[in-house]
Design a protein around this motif. Sequence first.
Motif, mmCIF file in Angstrom:
data_model
loop_
_atom_site.group_PDB
_atom_site.id
_atom_site.type_symbol
_atom_site.label_atom_id
_atom_site.label_comp_id
_atom_site.label_asym_id
_atom_site.label_seq_id
_atom_site.Cartn_x
_atom_site.Cartn_y
_atom_site.Cartn_z
ATOM 1 N N UNK A 96 -14.836 8.674 27.688
ATOM 2 C CA UNK A 96 -14.773 8.313 26.273
ATOM 3 C C UNK A 96 -13.383 8.553 25.678
ATOM 4 N N UNK A 97 -12.739 9.695 26.010
ATOM 5 C CA UNK A 97 -11.379 9.909 25.488
ATOM 6 C C UNK A 97 -10.487 8.744 25.909
ATOM 7 N N UNK A 100 -11.142 5.358 24.234
ATOM 8 C CA UNK A 100 -10.590 5.380 22.877
ATOM 9 C C UNK A 100 -9.069 5.187 22.913
ATOM 10 N N UNK A 103 -8.386 1.563 23.490
ATOM 11 C CA UNK A 103 -8.698 0.731 22.326
ATOM 12 C C UNK A 103 -7.563 0.718 21.302
ATOM 13 N N UNK A 108 -11.140 -4.278 22.781
ATOM 14 C CA UNK A 108 -12.378 -3.667 22.298
ATOM 15 C C UNK A 108 -13.130 -2.992 23.439
ATOM 16 N N UNK A 109 -13.993 -2.048 23.073
ATOM 17 C CA UNK A 109 -14.788 -1.334 24.064
ATOM 18 C C UNK A 109 -15.647 -2.311 24.872
ATOM 19 N N UNK A 110 -16.234 -3.272 24.156
ATOM 20 C CA UNK A 110 -17.091 -4.235 24.843
ATOM 21 C C UNK A 110 -16.318 -5.070 25.867
ATOM 22 N N UNK A 312 -28.835 0.299 21.488
ATOM 23 C CA UNK A 312 -27.619 0.064 20.701
ATOM 24 C C UNK A 312 -27.926 -0.846 19.516
ATOM 25 N N UNK A 313 -28.684 -1.892 19.774
ATOM 26 C CA UNK A 313 -29.013 -2.841 18.700
ATOM 27 C C UNK A 313 -29.875 -2.182 17.636
ATOM 28 N N UNK A 315 -30.136 0.991 16.848
ATOM 29 C CA UNK A 315 -29.392 1.993 16.080
ATOM 30 C C UNK A 315 -28.539 1.314 15.012
ATOM 31 N N UNK A 316 -27.947 0.199 15.384
ATOM 32 C CA UNK A 316 -27.099 -0.538 14.441
ATOM 33 C C UNK A 316 -27.953 -1.138 13.319
ATOM 34 N N UNK B 1 -24.025 -9.021 20.979
ATOM 35 C CA UNK B 1 -24.305 -8.115 19.859
ATOM 36 C C UNK B 1 -23.009 -7.430 19.417
ATOM 37 N N UNK B 3 -20.361 -4.543 18.221
ATOM 38 C CA UNK B 3 -20.085 -3.181 18.662
ATOM 39 C C UNK B 3 -20.364 -2.189 17.532
ATOM 40 N N UNK B 4 -20.729 -0.975 17.869
ATOM 41 C CA UNK B 4 -20.828 0.091 16.866
ATOM 42 C C UNK B 4 -19.426 0.315 16.289
ATOM 43 N N UNK B 6 -15.997 2.114 14.848
ATOM 44 C CA UNK B 6 -15.188 3.217 15.364
ATOM 45 C C UNK B 6 -15.012 4.269 14.257
ATOM 46 N N UNK B 24 -11.281 9.613 18.562
ATOM 47 C CA UNK B 24 -12.209 8.700 17.905
ATOM 48 C C UNK B 24 -13.393 8.416 18.813
ATOM 49 N N UNK B 25 -14.424 7.823 18.228
ATOM 50 C CA UNK B 25 -15.582 7.409 19.024
ATOM 51 C C UNK B 25 -16.384 6.352 18.263
ATOM 52 N N UNK B 26 -17.266 5.671 18.974
ATOM 53 C CA UNK B 26 -18.127 4.670 18.354
ATOM 54 C C UNK B 26 -19.484 5.285 18.006
ATOM 55 N N UNK B 28 -23.232 4.222 15.363
ATOM 56 C CA UNK B 28 -23.796 3.279 14.399
ATOM 57 C C UNK B 28 -23.637 3.734 12.950
ATOM 58 N N UNK B 40 -18.894 15.084 22.293
ATOM 59 C CA UNK B 40 -17.653 14.653 22.951
ATOM 60 C C UNK B 40 -16.517 15.661 22.741
ATOM 61 N N UNK B 41 -16.451 16.252 21.532
ATOM 62 C CA UNK B 41 -15.258 17.043 21.218
ATOM 63 C C UNK B 41 -15.476 18.544 21.058
#
Lengths: 331, 93
Positions: A96-97, A100, A103, A108-110, A312-313, A315-316, B1, B3-4, B6, B24-26, B28, B40-41
């Motif tokens: 994840x670090x 990021x 990015x 993008x992450x995707x 993911x969907x 939660x969004x 779909x 993305x969440x 950032x 940073x992180x993603x 919702x 994470x941190x």
Amino acid sequence: MYAQMVDTGAKRLRTSEEMSPEERAFQERIDADIKIEPKDWMPEAYRKTLIRQISQHAHSEIVGMLPEGNWITRAPTLKRKAILMAKVQDEAGHGLYLYAAAETLGVSRDELIADLHSGKAKYSSIFNYPTLTWADIGAIGWLVDGAAIMNQIPLCRCSHGPYSRAMIRVCKEESFHQRQGFDIMMTLCRGTLEQKAMAQDALNRWWWPSLMMFGPPDADSVHSAQSAQWKIKILSNDELRQRFVDQTVPQADYLGIKVPDPLLKWNDERGHYDTSPIDFEELYNVVKGNGPCNRDRLRTRVKAWEEGAWVRDAALAHAEKRAARSARKAA
Amino acid sequence: MTEWPLWEIFIRSQHGLAHKHVGSLHAPDSEMAIKNARDVYTRRNEGVSIWVVKSADVTASSPGEKEPLFEPANSKVYRHPTFFPMPDEVKHL
Ligand SMILES: [Fe+2]
Ligand SMILES: [Fe+2]
């Protein structure tokens, strides 16, 4: 390494005269050890190369959880299980670090994840080998995390601010990984004959793939010069590999197990160990997708991604609904 | 779909210190951003407090403005105590 054979798009180094004024100013900042930050101007090739390198590194952390995750449910004791879970969770954090950091370069992450899943982006060759016994978990921590530390410590000084900061965080966490691996090896080597044989077998299988992690020999590394000039690669593949051998052989001696190299010998004149030539055909083959576990690793990643889509969907959708509700209340 | 979004993460490492940007992180929403930031941190007691800010809500100065923004301070050396040499005999200044 975690990022092997990263393409820089360069055939040779350009002289200062051949550079545009912007590029020259950029190179001068790098030469003066000034970090490049997200909003700063950077050559397109630098940006693209870093996206490749950092994302490859991130993918390695994430895919690297699979061979170890394989043993979480079968760890020999509750203590070992808790330690292994903490280690694997750290690797998720490292991924994840790094995502990021990538990015910040405008991807993008995707997109990054899609490139991993399509096979366009690579991850370290080492994670395409299977973990057959518990001793493999020891060997991975000791050798694979050990090799990763060797590579990541110099990267803390790399020219890209977000990447170097990610590396500093990662390095702080890595030494626990290496030690818990060595601790597993030590316990096995002090155990029964069968346990010691298991440790030896793991070393036999992980030694050469670990040396290959550092990438092709310097003579065949066409992109190293450009990466070195940009300070996104600090030490060469062969230098790092030699350091790793020199540091690890005495550790194997301590454990009382044998590095599987009949030609391994201390060279007094060089002040280093000499090794047999490495079979780099195996490395190229694994990188091409033909290692023992390549297909399985990717299949597992894609499956996890697809089966997690509804989470993911949802939660969004939930977050959007709640935001709309509180906006209505405020109105 | 999609993305969440950032989020930028700020952690106060100890009582009495300021929150500091850690990465940073993603996520919702802000609640999940705090939960994810915890994982994470702060896996090794790195923090006693977490702030999360949507990255899109951060306004940053641009590197191109560096000179007009920061140059004026360069000529004002008298803002530093070292600008005023003090005689050795005089104490507590
Ligand atoms: Fe890691
Ligand atoms: Fe690790």
